[in-house]
Scaffold this motif. Structure first.
Motif, PDB file in Angstrom:
ATOM      1  N   ALA A  86       0.834  -1.207   0.000  1.00 41.21           N
ATOM      2  CA  ALA A  86       0.000   0.000   0.000  1.00 41.21           C
ATOM      3  C   ALA A  86       0.872   1.261   0.000  1.00 41.21           C
ATOM      4  O   ALA A  86       0.579   2.233  -0.702  1.00 41.21           O
ATOM      5  N   LEU A  87       1.967   1.242   0.788  1.00 40.43           N
ATOM      6  CA  LEU A  87       2.894   2.390   0.793  1.00 40.43           C
ATOM      7  C   LEU A  87       3.556   2.542  -0.565  1.00 40.43           C
ATOM      8  O   LEU A  87       3.772   3.664  -1.042  1.00 40.43           O
ATOM      9  N   GLY A  88       3.900   1.423  -1.197  1.00 40.38           N
ATOM     10  CA  GLY A  88       4.507   1.470  -2.525  1.00 40.38           C
ATOM     11  C   GLY A  88       3.574   2.107  -3.539  1.00 40.38           C
ATOM     12  O   GLY A  88       3.996   2.895  -4.392  1.00 40.38           O
ATOM     13  N   ILE A  89       2.290   1.783  -3.438  1.00 34.06           N
ATOM     14  CA  ILE A  89       1.295   2.362  -4.346  1.00 34.06           C
ATOM     15  C   ILE A  89       1.183   3.863  -4.111  1.00 34.06           C
ATOM     16  O   ILE A  89       1.120   4.661  -5.061  1.00 34.06           O
ATOM     17  N   LEU A  90       1.184   4.280  -2.839  1.00 35.80           N
ATOM     18  CA  LEU A  90       1.062   5.711  -2.526  1.00 35.80           C
ATOM     19  C   LEU A  90       2.363   6.467  -2.741  1.00 35.80           C
ATOM     20  O   LEU A  90       2.407   7.682  -2.645  1.00 35.80           O
ATOM     21  N   THR A  91       3.445   5.735  -3.009  1.00 32.52           N
ATOM     22  CA  THR A  91       4.690   6.372  -3.441  1.00 32.52           C
ATOM     23  C   THR A  91       4.616   6.634  -4.937  1.00 32.52           C
ATOM     24  O   THR A  91       5.030   7.682  -5.428  1.00 32.52           O
ATOM     25  N   ALA A  92       4.041   5.683  -5.668  1.00 32.89           N
ATOM     26  CA  ALA A  92       3.931   5.802  -7.123  1.00 32.89           C
ATOM     27  C   ALA A  92       2.830   6.768  -7.546  1.00 32.89           C
ATOM     28  O   ALA A  92       2.945   7.445  -8.577  1.00 32.89           O
ATOM     29  N   PHE A  93       1.753   6.849  -6.753  1.00 34.10           N
ATOM     30  CA  PHE A  93       0.602   7.692  -7.120  1.00 34.10           C
ATOM     31  C   PHE A  93       0.148   8.540  -5.948  1.00 34.10           C
ATOM     32  O   PHE A  93       0.209   8.098  -4.799  1.00 34.10           O
ATOM     33  N   SER A  94      -0.352   9.731  -6.247  1.00 34.64           N
ATOM     34  CA  SER A  94      -1.017  10.517  -5.212  1.00 34.64           C
ATOM     35  C   SER A  94      -2.386   9.873  -4.977  1.00 34.64           C
ATOM     36  O   SER A  94      -2.870   9.086  -5.801  1.00 34.64           O
ATOM     37  N   ALA A  95      -3.018  10.216  -3.872  1.00 30.14           N
ATOM     38  CA  ALA A  95      -4.352   9.678  -3.583  1.00 30.14           C
ATOM     39  C   ALA A  95      -5.316  10.034  -4.709  1.00 30.14           C
ATOM     40  O   ALA A  95      -6.131   9.217  -5.139  1.00 30.14           O
ATOM     41  N   ASP A  96      -5.209  11.267  -5.215  1.00 29.18           N
ATOM     42  CA  ASP A  96      -6.084  11.718  -6.317  1.00 29.18           C
ATOM     43  C   ASP A  96      -5.868  10.885  -7.569  1.00 29.18           C
ATOM     44  O   ASP A  96      -6.830  10.398  -8.182  1.00 29.18           O
ATOM     45  N   ASP A  97      -4.610  10.717  -7.971  1.00 27.88           N
ATOM     46  CA  ASP A  97      -4.303   9.970  -9.200  1.00 27.88           C
ATOM     47  C   ASP A  97      -4.757   8.514  -9.094  1.00 27.88           C
ATOM     48  O   ASP A  97      -5.252   7.935 -10.063  1.00 27.88           O
ATOM     49  N   LEU A  98      -4.593   7.935  -7.899  1.00 31.68           N
ATOM     50  CA  LEU A  98      -4.990   6.545  -7.714  1.00 31.68           C
ATOM     51  C   LEU A  98      -6.502   6.389  -7.828  1.00 31.68           C
ATOM     52  O   LEU A  98      -7.005   5.453  -8.462  1.00 31.68           O
ATOM     53  N   ARG A  99      -7.229   7.341  -7.227  1.00 34.17           N
ATOM     54  CA  ARG A  99      -8.686   7.281  -7.317  1.00 34.17           C
ATOM     55  C   ARG A  99      -9.150   7.307  -8.773  1.00 34.17           C
ATOM     56  O   ARG A  99     -10.015   6.527  -9.187  1.00 34.17           O
ATOM     57  N   PHE A 100      -8.562   8.212  -9.571  1.00 34.70           N
ATOM     58  CA  PHE A 100      -8.957   8.313 -10.978  1.00 34.70           C
ATOM     59  C   PHE A 100      -8.559   7.058 -11.765  1.00 34.70           C
ATOM     60  O   PHE A 100      -9.287   6.628 -12.653  1.00 34.70           O
ATOM     61  N   ALA A 101      -7.421   6.485 -11.434  1.00 32.31           N
ATOM     62  CA  ALA A 101      -6.985   5.267 -12.125  1.00 32.31           C
ATOM     63  C   ALA A 101      -7.950   4.115 -11.840  1.00 32.31           C
ATOM     64  O   ALA A 101      -8.289   3.336 -12.734  1.00 32.31           O
ATOM     65  N   VAL A 102      -8.418   4.026 -10.593  1.00 31.87           N
ATOM     66  CA  VAL A 102      -9.373   2.977 -10.228  1.00 31.87           C
ATOM     67  C   VAL A 102     -10.716   3.216 -10.917  1.00 31.87           C
ATOM     68  O   VAL A 102     -11.307   2.309 -11.511  1.00 31.87           O
ATOM     69  N   LEU A 103     -11.197   4.465 -10.862  1.00 29.88           N
ATOM     70  CA  LEU A 103     -12.506   4.781 -11.440  1.00 29.88           C
ATOM     71  C   LEU A 103     -12.528   4.631 -12.957  1.00 29.88           C
ATOM     72  O   LEU A 103     -13.564   4.338 -13.532  1.00 29.88           O
ATOM     73  N   SER A 104     -11.362   4.841 -13.592  1.00 30.31           N
ATOM     74  CA  SER A 104     -11.298   4.677 -15.050  1.00 30.31           C
ATOM     75  C   SER A 104     -10.878   3.253 -15.441  1.00 30.31           C
ATOM     76  O   SER A 104     -10.660   2.970 -16.621  1.00 30.31           O
ATOM     77  N   GLU A 105     -10.736   2.394 -14.418  1.00 30.99           N
ATOM     78  CA  GLU A 105     -10.360   0.987 -14.611  1.00 30.99           C
ATOM     79  C   GLU A 105      -9.054   0.848 -15.398  1.00 30.99           C
ATOM     80  O   GLU A 105      -8.921  -0.011 -16.269  1.00 30.99           O
ATOM     81  N   ASP A 106      -8.090   1.701 -15.031  1.00 27.68           N
ATOM     82  CA  ASP A 106      -6.794   1.722 -15.719  1.00 27.68           C
ATOM     83  C   ASP A 106      -5.798   0.789 -15.013  1.00 27.68           C
ATOM     84  O   ASP A 106      -4.894   1.240 -14.308  1.00 27.68           O
ATOM     85  N   ALA A 107      -5.979  -0.498 -15.204  1.00 29.05           N
ATOM     86  CA  ALA A 107      -5.125  -1.492 -14.541  1.00 29.05           C
ATOM     87  C   ALA A 107      -3.669  -1.373 -14.984  1.00 29.05           C
ATOM     88  O   ALA A 107      -2.740  -1.600 -14.200  1.00 29.05           O
ATOM     89  N   LYS A 108      -3.453  -1.014 -16.240  1.00 30.02           N
ATOM     90  CA  LYS A 108      -2.097  -0.911 -16.780  1.00 30.02           C
ATOM     91  C   LYS A 108      -1.280   0.141 -16.026  1.00 30.02           C
ATOM     92  O   LYS A 108      -0.112  -0.072 -15.698  1.00 30.02           O
TER      93      LYS A 108
END
Length: 200
Positions: A86-108
């Motif tokens: 989870a920390l690794g994910i929040l290092t790679a993405f901001s909370a905002d960017d992660l939310r948009f990636a999930v909502l747009s189903e951008d698994a890549k």
């Protein structure tokens, strides 16, 4: 159990910091994004915390913003994702960017985070999509951008505006400018040049 800890930053370690609170040193694990910001020894720091208990350890995870803590907690609810991932994910993405990636189903895009493959990214989207709201995500992103701009000195704010005028998104522009090491003699042009180097 522990909502937040406020104390003096006395030491930085790989992936964690130590805060002195009335003579007691708390080791708090943080993301790479937090590590970049928490560098001034002796400064007062407040971290919203998550207390993680497992069979062989009790650990504190900390975030400067409640929003990051909320996303961290959501990530821990996904099967197969622990605190380190989870920390690794929040290092790679901001909370905002992660939310948009999930909502747009951008698994890549999500799979670019360390230790997260496409399979895990798809699972994350499946388990989190219903817990997120697109309108709420837009409102939070806008609020965070406004707050960041308001806290920037004039020259930095002008550099953000210049980068936005060049076609960069406000979020990317803010991120690049915030990473520029401050210098007493840096004007808007100097900050802009240094930020552009980070964006290339």
């Amino acid at each position: 159990m522990i909502a937040y800890i406020k104390g003096e930053l006395v030491e930085t370690l790989p992936g964690s910091v130590i805060l002195d609170v009335h003579g007691i040193g708390y080791r708090i694990y943080i993301s790479g994004r937090e590590s970049e910001q928490l560098t001034k020894m002796g400064s007062q720091v407040k971290l919203h915390t998550y207390f993680h208990v497992k069979e062989d350890a009790m650990q504190l995870y900390g975030f400067q913003h409640k929003d990051d803590l909320e996303v961290f907690s959501l990530l821990l609810g996904v099967s197969g994702i622990g605190p380190k991932a989870a920390l690794g994910i929040l290092t790679a993405f901001s909370a905002d960017d992660l939310r948009f990636a999930v909502l747009s189903e951008d698994a890549k895009t999500i799979a670019k985070a360390p230790g997260i493959g496409v399979k895990t990214a798809k699972k994350m989207i499946l388990e989190l999509k219903d817990k997120l709201d697109l309108e709420d995500a837009f409102e939070k992103k806008l609020l965070h951008e406004q707050e960041a701009e308001e806290t920037l000195p004039d020259a930095r704010g002008e550099a953000v505006e210049a980068l936005t005028a060049l076609g960069y998104s406000p979020a990317d522009a803010l991120r690049a400018v915030q990473k520029v090491e401050p210098g007493d003699d840096m004007d808007t042009e100097a900050i802009l040049k240094a930020a552009l180097k980070r964006m290339i």
